[in-house]
Design a protein around this motif. Structure first.
Motif, PDB file in Angstrom:
ATOM      1  N   THR A   1       6.078   5.612 -12.426  1.00 16.58           N
ATOM      2  CA  THR A   1       5.253   5.660 -11.216  1.00 16.58           C
ATOM      3  C   THR A   1       4.859   4.233 -10.843  1.00 16.58           C
ATOM      4  O   THR A   1       4.937   3.330 -11.671  1.00 16.58           O
ATOM      5  CB  THR A   1       3.962   6.456 -11.475  1.00 16.58           C
ATOM      6  OG1 THR A   1       3.215   5.776 -12.484  1.00 16.58           O
ATOM      7  CG2 THR A   1       4.266   7.868 -11.929  1.00 16.58           C
ATOM      8  N   PRO A   2       4.419   4.018  -9.601  1.00 18.40           N
ATOM      9  CA  PRO A   2       3.959   2.671  -9.235  1.00 18.40           C
ATOM     10  C   PRO A   2       2.871   2.177 -10.185  1.00 18.40           C
ATOM     11  O   PRO A   2       2.821   1.002 -10.535  1.00 18.40           O
ATOM     12  CB  PRO A   2       3.407   2.862  -7.823  1.00 18.40           C
ATOM     13  CG  PRO A   2       4.158   4.036  -7.278  1.00 18.40           C
ATOM     14  CD  PRO A   2       4.410   4.933  -8.449  1.00 18.40           C
ATOM     15  N   ARG A   3       2.046   3.114 -10.644  1.00 17.13           N
ATOM     16  CA  ARG A   3       0.974   2.715 -11.543  1.00 17.13           C
ATOM     17  C   ARG A   3       1.510   2.257 -12.899  1.00 17.13           C
ATOM     18  O   ARG A   3       1.123   1.205 -13.416  1.00 17.13           O
ATOM     19  CB  ARG A   3       0.041   3.915 -11.713  1.00 17.13           C
ATOM     20  CG  ARG A   3      -1.190   3.660 -12.498  1.00 17.13           C
ATOM     21  CD  ARG A   3      -1.747   5.015 -12.938  1.00 17.13           C
ATOM     22  NE  ARG A   3      -3.154   4.961 -13.180  1.00 17.13           N
ATOM     23  CZ  ARG A   3      -4.083   5.317 -12.299  1.00 17.13           C
ATOM     24  NH1 ARG A   3      -3.758   5.768 -11.112  1.00 17.13           N
ATOM     25  NH2 ARG A   3      -5.357   5.217 -12.607  1.00 17.13           N
ATOM     26  N   SER A   4       2.455   3.026 -13.462  1.00 13.69           N
ATOM     27  CA  SER A   4       2.952   2.610 -14.778  1.00 13.69           C
ATOM     28  C   SER A   4       3.846   1.381 -14.665  1.00 13.69           C
ATOM     29  O   SER A   4       3.933   0.569 -15.584  1.00 13.69           O
ATOM     30  CB  SER A   4       3.672   3.763 -15.490  1.00 13.69           C
ATOM     31  OG  SER A   4       4.607   4.372 -14.653  1.00 13.69           O
ATOM     32  N   ARG A   5       4.466   1.214 -13.509  1.00 14.70           N
ATOM     33  CA  ARG A   5       5.283   0.031 -13.294  1.00 14.70           C
ATOM     34  C   ARG A   5       4.411  -1.230 -13.301  1.00 14.70           C
ATOM     35  O   ARG A   5       4.731  -2.228 -13.924  1.00 14.70           O
ATOM     36  CB  ARG A   5       6.012   0.168 -11.952  1.00 14.70           C
ATOM     37  CG  ARG A   5       7.112  -0.821 -11.718  1.00 14.70           C
ATOM     38  CD  ARG A   5       7.903  -0.388 -10.482  1.00 14.70           C
ATOM     39  NE  ARG A   5       8.942  -1.338 -10.159  1.00 14.70           N
ATOM     40  CZ  ARG A   5       8.737  -2.430  -9.447  1.00 14.70           C
ATOM     41  NH1 ARG A   5       7.529  -2.703  -8.980  1.00 14.70           N
ATOM     42  NH2 ARG A   5       9.735  -3.250  -9.190  1.00 14.70           N
TER      43      ARG A   5
END
Ligand code: ASP
Ligand code: MG
Length: 463
Positions: free
Chosen positions: A111-115
């Motif tokens: 996800t953009p967050r985990s990226r």
């Protein structure tokens, strides 16, 4: 002082960066911002993709390369006294990175967050190494993450917006006491955190943004960007033999130059500094005695010359729609740009003749086919547009200088010079800032066009 990835690419470069800090530290209070080492961020991007696709063999190769790079560099740059604590820290971060990658490959989801969390390791690893290298020269330092330095952002993972006013207050509150103790804060560039504490990134190249925010918050005298070039230049030295470093440019000019491909801060990153009128200096970390280029809010005249620099953007193409149906038809342009926008084609330049029967757009060459298809699908057969044609052989020449504003005759000199070389000009545009005139010629003739303009305005001679 912000050190870019190229200035921290290996142990020798990091030691050099530490010496640069030392060199300027007696008479200045300094805050240091560190990028990730070399191309680590690109490698982390790749790593994330591989993990998400479950390509674990390739992923673990990259992972261990990143881990080794930082362990080795930490060993090579810190004094014996420092190295135990530093190596423990790098070890912990390396393990955390490994767990993050495992998590991504288990879930097969990035996800953009985990990226952002994954990308943050580049700066979180480089910063303590740089801090220790500075410390081993006998200076006091404190390594901080962006969040620890007070930078919070919204939740737009991947390209988060700093909450400037709150952050400014926090940055002062956290950093002033450190500076007052004569310690040098060494802050991770590029990363911030949401109010809830999730790590965010400020977009690629975001370390400059961090430096600009810190400079604005602390109201520093200058913001120095240490990189691998001598500064902004009058032209690409590979094209023009007597191209020279510009001593001073204004924020407006820097904006144009960065848009037209100069190795420069992203306009977004420049904004906090420009807003608070804090000058930014671009300097070469391997030649710290050079003054570099000073970007400031002062409009500095160029020794009576109106033009400061000329640059080239290669590999573009022209897409032209034409049709008598467009004449006097409101909304025709809107349809053209909506079609391009919804196919993710970025338009770099636009021209419409006053006959209104054609609109030409300059786009990256890789987007030409996509653009043609989108325009054909959206516009043909409605009585508006009869034809969509593309030309692939083009480049943009941009002539920049704030002195052009309100000075008649500049365009005449530019096009006169180009015409004398029998170079055919395809499209012309002048931004309403009047800080730049840009035009399109065939790719083959681009370098020659750059050279004749550089000559015409004698940019090789010191003002
Ligand atoms: N390391 C990040 C990047 O490569 C941020 C930066 O270098 O400014 O985009
Ligand atoms: Mg970088």
């Amino acid at each position: 002082m912000k050190f870019g990835g190229s200035s921290l690419a290996n142990a020798a470069k990091i030691r050099n960066a530490a010496r640069v800090v030392e060199r300027f530290s007696p008479e200045n209070r300094i805050v240091v911002v560190a990028s990730a080492m070399d191309d680590t961020t690109d490698r982390l991007v790749e790593l994330g993709e591989l993990a998400r696709r479950g390509e674990s063999a390739r992923a673990s190769k990259i992972l261990s390369r990143i881990q080794k790079l930082h362990t080795k560099t930490a060993q090579a740059t810190s004094s014996r006294k420092e190295s135990k604590e530093l190596l423990d820290r790098i070890d912990r971060l390396n393990k955390e990175l490994e767990k993050t990658v495992q998590g991504i490959s288990h879930l097969r989801e990035l996800t953009p967050r985990s990226r952002d969390y994954l990308l943050s390791f580049g700066e979180r690893l480089s910063t303590p190494i740089l801090a220790a290298a500075i410390r081993s020269l006998g200076l006091k330092t404190q390594a901080l993450t962006g969040a620890e330095a007070g930078i919070s952002s919204d939740e737009r993972f991947g390209e988060a917006n700093p909450l400037a006013e709150v952050s400014y207050h926090e940055m002062r509150r956290r950093l002033d006491p450190i500076l007052a103790r004569n310690e040098i804060p060494v802050v991770t560039g590029f990363i911030a955190a949401t109010v809830e504490g999730s790590i965010t990134t400020l977009g690629r190249g975001g370390s400059d943004y961090t430096a600009s925010l810190l400079g604005a918050a602390l109201n520093t005298n200058e913001i120095w960007i240490w990189t691998d070039v001598d500064g902004l230049m009058t032209a690409d030295p590979k094209i023009v033999k007597d191209a020279r470093v510009l001593a001073k440019v204004s924020f407006g000019e820097a904006l144009e130059l960065s848009y037209f491909g100069a190795k420069m801060m992203h306009p977004r990153a420049m904004q906090p500094a420009a807003q608070r009128k804090i000058p930014v200096r671009i300097r070469n970390s391997s030649k710290p005695s050079l003054e570099g280029t000073l970007v400031s809010s002062a409009e500095t005249p160029n020794g009576g010359r109106v033009v400061k620099a000329v640059s080239i953007i290669r590999s573009v193409g022209i897409v032209t729609v034409s049709g008598t149906g467009m004449i006097g038809s409101p909304g025709a342009a809107a349809k053209v740009f909506t079609a391009l926008g919804s196919s993710n084609v970025n338009v770099m330049m636009i021209s419409q003749g006053s006959s209104e029967a054609t609109i030409s757009c300059v786009v990256a060459r890789k987007d030409v086919d996509n653009a043609v298809r989108a325009l054909q699908l959206a516009l043909l057969g409605q009585g508006l547009v009869d034809n969509v044609v593309a030309e692939r052989d083009a480049c943009i020449i941009a002539v920049v200088g704030s002195g052009m504003k309100g000075t008649p005759g500049v365009a005449a000199r530019i096009f006169g010079a180009v015409a004398r070389k029998k170079i055919n000009v395809r499209i012309v545009a002048q931004g309403s800032s009047e800080y730049n005139v840009s035009f399109v010629v065939s790719e083959r003739e681009g370098p020659e066009a750059v050279r004749v303009i550089h000559d015409e305005f004698q940019l090789g001679r010191k003002p």
